[in-house]
Design a protein around this motif. Structure first.
Motif, mmCIF file in Angstrom:
data_model
loop_
_atom_site.group_PDB
_atom_site.id
_atom_site.type_symbol
_atom_site.label_atom_id
_atom_site.label_comp_id
_atom_site.label_asym_id
_atom_site.label_seq_id
_atom_site.Cartn_x
_atom_site.Cartn_y
_atom_site.Cartn_z
ATOM 1 N N VAL A 239 -8.535 8.267 -0.767
ATOM 2 C CA VAL A 239 -9.475 7.158 -0.975
ATOM 3 C C VAL A 239 -10.829 7.506 -0.362
ATOM 4 C CG1 VAL A 239 -9.991 4.784 -0.255
ATOM 5 C CG2 VAL A 239 -7.748 5.344 -1.192
ATOM 6 N N GLU A 240 -10.808 8.005 0.871
ATOM 7 C CA GLU A 240 -12.056 8.348 1.543
ATOM 8 C C GLU A 240 -12.755 9.525 0.877
ATOM 9 O OE1 GLU A 240 -10.958 8.938 5.581
ATOM 10 O OE2 GLU A 240 -10.522 6.809 5.949
ATOM 11 N N LEU B 239 -10.511 2.770 3.063
ATOM 12 C CA LEU B 239 -9.180 2.168 2.967
ATOM 13 C C LEU B 239 -9.264 0.661 3.199
ATOM 14 C CD1 LEU B 239 -6.175 2.681 2.546
ATOM 15 C CD2 LEU B 239 -5.950 3.000 5.026
ATOM 16 N N ARG C 121 -7.532 -2.127 0.902
ATOM 17 C CA ARG C 121 -6.618 -3.112 1.489
ATOM 18 C C ARG C 121 -7.039 -4.535 1.121
ATOM 19 N NH1 ARG C 121 -3.263 -2.000 5.797
ATOM 20 N NH2 ARG C 121 -3.732 -4.041 6.692
ATOM 21 N N ALA D 130 -4.794 7.460 2.113
ATOM 22 C CA ALA D 130 -6.019 7.068 2.809
ATOM 23 C C ALA D 130 -7.054 8.185 2.744
ATOM 24 C CB ALA D 130 -5.701 6.707 4.259
ATOM 25 N N LEU E 214 0.829 -1.204 0.000
ATOM 26 C CA LEU E 214 0.000 0.000 0.000
ATOM 27 C C LEU E 214 0.866 1.258 0.000
ATOM 28 C CD1 LEU E 214 -2.776 -1.086 2.507
ATOM 29 C CD2 LEU E 214 -3.114 -0.521 0.097
#
Length: 345
Positions: A146-147, A153, A157, A143, A128
């Motif tokens: 992504v949000e 996340l 993952r 992260a 990652l």
């Protein structure tokens, strides 16, 4: 900091496949996109509520794929296509194509499960972090991005973990089916112009004890066995004796765990990173890799002129990778034909 979802997803899926380059211990993974040519979409776990009526769209051996799962995958592909201005085939054709990819993923993940393969958090976090860096971000920034794109996340993952598991299966299968002879390397080099300059690398002489995960030895048992090996070595027992007794590496085990002189890229990333952090005569903690748990000892280091050897290895890897790509497609057809698959679209 955010990035466009389409750009991030494309880079995510490319980097999820680009594990480290290696020798026969691993495939040359720099060309990971060629090994697995279809784009994998990161599934959103934000909307896990199923439709009131769900149904099975495919039975794959002893597993199933639900219509809700298929619909989520299709929706993400349609969203990405819309953002990129791309054209998709008719919905029914798209559904069949996406479902076939999901079937292939399921077959490979079942193979990983039967082989007791796993990806621990250390390996996953390293991958990652590499994905984040490829987007010019730290892991925390990635992260946040992504949000900001409406994903979690955790979902990313999990998708990366699945990809890494499938890659382990592919590595194990394809590396056994492809070889490159010295004569083939020589023939290629004879056709190339000579090159000037020197190349030096640092080699490490190391030995290890490997404890594999097996159908009868899980994660906790494997780590415990590796800890026992390390404790015996710390107490002064002969390394060769412990390796012959406990190591699952058949190649080095009979040689007392001795790996000889190891060069950069010849071992998997987790092993190489741990080995490089050790000084001469220093013993590592149990190190988790895709092969199991290693207890590593560095004996000495040296600097070597590898100009000609480097060229030969580059040629060998290029030939190997081309054949691996071809063999992968043959292998995928074979496992598809051997699996029980009942499509219910």
């Amino acid at each position: 900091m955010t990035i466009r979802k389409t750009l991030r997803t494309r880079k995510l899926t490319q980097r999820a496949r680009q594990l480290s380059a290696g020798t026969m211990m691993t495939l040359c993974l720099g060309a990971g996109a060629a090994l697995v040519p279809l784009t994998v979409q990161a599934q959103s776990f934000e909307s896990t509520q199923r439709q009131p009526l769900d149904s099975v769209v495919a039975v794959v051996n002893d597993g199933v794929i639900m219509r809700s799962e298929l619909n989520e995958r299709i929706a993400e592909i349609e969203q990405q296509a819309a953002a990129q201005g791309g054209q998709l085939p008719p919905r029914s054709q798209l559904a069949r194509q996406v479902l076939e990819r999901m079937v292939m993923d399921e077959i490979q993940l079942q193979m990983a499960s039967r082989a007791n393969l796993s990806v621990d958090d250390t390996e996953l976090n390293r991958q990652l972090r590499s994905i984040a860096e490829s987007n010019g971000m730290s892991l925390d920034q990635f992260a946040d991005a992504v949000e900001a794109d409406g994903m979690s996340l955790a979902s990313v993952r999990e998708e990366v973990r699945r990809e890494m598991l499938m890659r382990q299966v592919q590595q194990r299968q394809i590396s056994q089916r492809v070889s490159v002879s010295d004569r083939e390397v020589e023939r290629f080099l004879e056709q190339q112009p000579s090159q000037q300059g020197q190349s030096f690398i640092e080699e490490t002489r190391a030995r290890h004890v490997l404890v594999e995960l097996t159908p009868t030895r899980g994660e906790a048992q494997a780590r415990s066995r590796a800890e026992q090996a390390r404790q015996r070595l710390q107490q002064g027992e002969d390394f060769a004796t412990v390796a012959r007794e406990l190591s699952d590496d058949r190649g080095s085990g009979m040689n007392g765990g001795d790996l000889g002189w190891v060069r950069p890229g010849q071992t998997v990333p987790a092993f190489e990173e741990a080995m490089n952090s050790l000084g001469p005569n220093q013993l590592s903690e149990p190190v988790r890799s895709q092969f199991g748990y290693h207890v590593i000892e560095v004996l000495e280091r040296r600097r070597q002129d590898v100009t000609e050897e480097s060229r030969r290895e580059q040629v060998r890897q290029a030939i190997f990778q081309r054949r691996a790509n071809e063999e992968l497609e043959v292998w995928r057809r074979e496992i598809r034909e051997q699996a029980f698959v009942d499509i219910r679209l």
